[in-house]
Design a protein around this motif. Structure first.
Motif, short mmCIF file in Angstrom:
data_model
loop_
_atom_site.label_atom_id
_atom_site.label_comp_id
_atom_site.label_asym_id
_atom_site.label_seq_id
_atom_site.Cartn_x
_atom_site.Cartn_y
_atom_site.Cartn_z
N ASN A 1 -8.94 -17.70 -13.31
CA ASN A 1 -9.96 -16.69 -14.07
C ASN A 1 -9.73 -15.40 -13.22
O ASN A 1 -9.14 -15.05 -12.20
CB ASN A 1 -11.36 -17.20 -13.94
N LYS A 2 -10.63 -14.29 -14.07
CA LYS A 2 -10.47 -13.13 -13.59
C LYS A 2 -10.95 -12.70 -12.09
O LYS A 2 -10.61 -11.61 -11.46
CB LYS A 2 -11.23 -11.99 -14.59
N ASP A 3 -11.75 -13.51 -11.61
CA ASP A 3 -12.26 -13.44 -10.31
C ASP A 3 -11.53 -14.03 -9.06
O ASP A 3 -11.76 -13.82 -8.11
CB ASP A 3 -13.91 -14.26 -10.15
N THR A 4 -10.28 -14.42 -9.49
CA THR A 4 -9.39 -15.09 -8.59
C THR A 4 -8.62 -13.83 -7.61
O THR A 4 -8.37 -12.64 -8.23
CB THR A 4 -8.13 -15.48 -9.18
N THR A 5 -8.74 -14.01 -6.41
CA THR A 5 -8.36 -12.95 -5.42
C THR A 5 -6.71 -13.18 -5.25
O THR A 5 -6.32 -14.40 -4.98
CB THR A 5 -8.93 -12.94 -4.15
N ILE A 6 -6.23 -11.84 -5.38
CA ILE A 6 -4.53 -12.23 -5.37
C ILE A 6 -4.00 -11.02 -4.35
O ILE A 6 -4.39 -10.05 -4.23
CB ILE A 6 -4.00 -11.88 -6.83
N TYR A 7 -3.30 -11.65 -3.41
CA TYR A 7 -2.39 -11.03 -2.53
C TYR A 7 -0.94 -10.94 -2.90
O TYR A 7 -0.44 -11.69 -3.53
CB TYR A 7 -2.42 -11.54 -1.05
N VAL A 8 -0.46 -9.41 -3.15
CA VAL A 8 0.92 -9.09 -3.54
C VAL A 8 1.84 -8.74 -2.31
O VAL A 8 1.31 -7.80 -1.64
CB VAL A 8 0.83 -8.43 -4.70
N THR A 9 2.96 -9.15 -2.26
CA THR A 9 3.83 -8.69 -1.09
C THR A 9 4.33 -7.41 -1.20
O THR A 9 4.94 -6.97 -0.38
CB THR A 9 4.87 -9.90 -0.91
N GLN A 10 4.24 -6.75 -2.42
CA GLN A 10 4.74 -5.54 -2.89
C GLN A 10 4.09 -4.53 -1.52
O GLN A 10 3.08 -4.36 -1.29
CB GLN A 10 4.18 -4.89 -3.97
N SER A 11 5.18 -3.67 -0.97
CA SER A 11 4.69 -2.95 0.44
C SER A 11 3.64 -1.69 -0.07
O SER A 11 2.62 -1.86 0.73
CB SER A 11 5.99 -2.17 0.63
N ARG A 12 3.51 -1.05 -1.16
CA ARG A 12 2.60 -0.17 -1.57
C ARG A 12 2.26 -0.49 -2.95
O ARG A 12 3.01 -0.87 -3.77
CB ARG A 12 2.84 1.13 -1.22
N TRP A 13 1.16 -0.07 -3.18
CA TRP A 13 0.67 -0.16 -4.65
C TRP A 13 1.54 0.68 -5.38
O TRP A 13 1.84 1.81 -5.42
CB TRP A 13 -0.79 0.45 -4.96
N ASP A 14 1.99 -0.04 -6.64
CA ASP A 14 2.91 0.38 -7.68
C ASP A 14 2.15 0.70 -9.10
O ASP A 14 1.72 -0.58 -9.19
CB ASP A 14 4.32 -0.40 -7.65
N GLY A 15 2.39 1.39 -9.77
CA GLY A 15 1.74 1.42 -11.06
C GLY A 15 2.18 0.17 -11.97
O GLY A 15 1.48 -0.06 -12.88
N SER A 16 3.31 -0.49 -11.56
CA SER A 16 3.56 -1.61 -12.53
C SER A 16 2.78 -2.68 -12.29
O SER A 16 2.63 -3.74 -12.90
CB SER A 16 5.09 -1.94 -12.29
N LEU A 17 2.14 -2.68 -11.10
CA LEU A 17 1.08 -3.74 -11.06
C LEU A 17 -0.42 -3.61 -11.54
O LEU A 17 -0.92 -4.61 -11.44
CB LEU A 17 0.76 -3.73 -9.24
N ASP A 18 -0.47 -2.56 -12.11
CA ASP A 18 -1.74 -2.15 -12.80
C ASP A 18 -1.75 -3.39 -14.05
O ASP A 18 -3.18 -3.82 -14.30
CB ASP A 18 -1.61 -1.09 -13.84
N SER A 19 -0.67 -4.00 -14.64
CA SER A 19 -0.96 -5.19 -15.75
C SER A 19 -1.51 -6.25 -14.92
O SER A 19 -2.07 -7.06 -15.61
CB SER A 19 0.42 -5.34 -16.35
N LEU A 20 -1.23 -6.61 -13.54
CA LEU A 20 -1.67 -7.83 -12.93
C LEU A 20 -3.03 -7.42 -12.70
O LEU A 20 -3.93 -8.19 -12.84
CB LEU A 20 -0.88 -8.26 -11.85
#
Length: 417
Positions: free
Chosen positions: A296-315
């Motif tokens: 669900n939307k309250d799930t906490t997600i860690y992404v290994t991407q080094s810095r925030w990238d605009g393509s992560l906005d959809s996630l």
């Protein structure tokens, strides 16, 4: 002096509202903080106290925590002392901890087979001149003690040994005794000192059909020799705990997704893997996958991407509590671990957080997936969900459990029982 009843009533109401406000702040402070955290802003953890939560095990999507397995490899006894030679095997660790694990195993197997002394490696990054000592990342005492009985270990080459005689030798990952005897030993006998480099003709972490003589040595090297030095160990632990604190609505549990945007355009992400499955998934595909299997939307997600990238906005649109490491690394560690040009330390953080998360989702098929899976199998954290394009509106998470786990065909199952 008369008392104005209206002023008394107003005073009582004001005091009551103030007390109610205090309780509301105490109750809602953390949820409000979490809801306001974007993926790219720093969190002031240093001045904020967080409630601790009890992490429930084996429930629904998070049920992958099986019983922790125990090492069942036989530690070498040192009974090959009569085969010891006077030469040395040197090598470097490169490209991050997912490679280090395999490189260590190959070097130990080669040194033991040759009866040579293994020189503790340095660690090299992707940039020229990017070099550090082994103990800058790993506990050198743990490594040295773990090798007792397997191979002799030296911190450095003796002064009288000339590196001019050093011969560079490449070996395939998961090198065999036959390969060593045919391709490595003749060079070693001639030179007395070799510099080893592992290459990866394929990513193969599946266990062999028949247990080989070198398996116990490989198990020891891969899963019993590398521990983080104290500062990095404490940093990773603190970051994992901060992710758990942010995950109050999922009982302190979080998902780690290996998704590095720069990898998606590389050759390894084009086409399919050896089983005909898609090799890599972008942020939008991962987001849809996670939602369809029930997160669900309250799930906490860690992404290994080094810095925030605009393509992560959809996630982040589907999972607002999506973070990269820059969002919650302690402020006093940021300069050393994130703001330098050295990416090696960032890779260490990614690898070990991915190994400790409650669920691991490898959006990129590769060695990080394979070697994180090995560490997770050993610790009983077997909830590894491989993304897929799901045509229906929903699906069971168990259908996407990594084959390494569902088929128990990872090499780690040769090492743990």
């Amino acid at each position: 002096m008369g008392v104005d009843l209206r002023q008394v009533v107003a005073g009582i109401l004001t005091l009551t509202m103030f007390v109610m406000l205090i309780h509301m702040i105490k109750r809602d402070h953390f949820d409000t903080l979490q809801d306001k955290l974007p993926g790219t802003e720093d969190i002031d953890f240093e001045n904020t106290k967080f409630e601790t939560t009890h992490v429930r095990k084996n429930i629904g999507l998070w049920k992958g925590d099986a019983n922790e397995l125990k090492p069942c490899w036989t530690k070498p006894s040192g009974d090959n002392e009569e085969q010891q030679t006077e030469g040395f095997v040197t090598f470097s660790l490169t490209n991050g901890p997912e490679y280090h694990i395999s490189q260590i195993a190959d070097a130990v197997i080669v040194a033991r087979s040759l009866g040579a002394t293994l020189v503790i490696p340095d660690i090299r990054g992707s940039q020229p001149g990017d070099k550090r000592n082994f103990e800058d990342i790993y506990d050198v005492d743990v490594f040295t003690k773990s090798m007792d009985g397997a191979v002799r270990v030296a911190k450095d080459l003796p002064p009288h040994i000339s590196t001019k005689k050093l011969a560079a030798v490449k070996v395939p990952n998961r090198v065999t005794e036959d390969y060593i005897a045919k391709h490595v030993e003749p060079i070693y006998r001639s030179k007395g000192i070799i510099r080893l480099a592992t290459y990866f003709p394929s990513i193969n972490m599946r266990k062999a059909g028949k247990k080989g003589d070198t398996d116990s040595v490989a198990c020891l090297a891969m899963y019993g020799s590398l521990e983080l030095q104290q500062e990095i160990h404490d940093l990773v632990d603190s970051m994992v705990e901060r992710l758990r604190t942010l995950s109050r609505k999922s009982d302190g549990q979080f998902v780690a997704v290996d998704l590095r945007v720069e990898m998606l355009d590389k050759k390894g992400c084009q086409g399919s893997d050896s089983d005909g499955e898609k090799s890599c998934f972008n942020a939008q595909e991962v987001a849809v996958f996670l939602r369809k299997i029930g997160f669900n939307k309250d799930t906490t997600i860690y992404v290994t991407q080094s810095r925030w990238d605009g393509s992560l906005d959809s996630l982040k649109d589907l999972f607002p509590k999506t973070y990269t490491k820059e969002a919650f690394i302690p402020a006093d560690k940021k300069k050393k671990f994130l703001d330098s040009e050295d990416s090696e330390l960032e890779k260490v953080i990614d690898f070990y957080i991915s190994s400790e998360s409650d669920v691991f989702v490898p959006a990129i098929s590769g060695l990080l997936y394979a070697n994180v899976a090995g560490k997770r199998i050993g610790s009983g954290k077997t909830q590894i969900l491989v993304p897929a394009n799901i045509p229906d509106s929903s699906a069971s998470a168990s259908s996407f459990l990594s084959p390494y786990v569902s088929k128990k065909n990872h090499f780690a199952y040769s090492c743990y029982c």
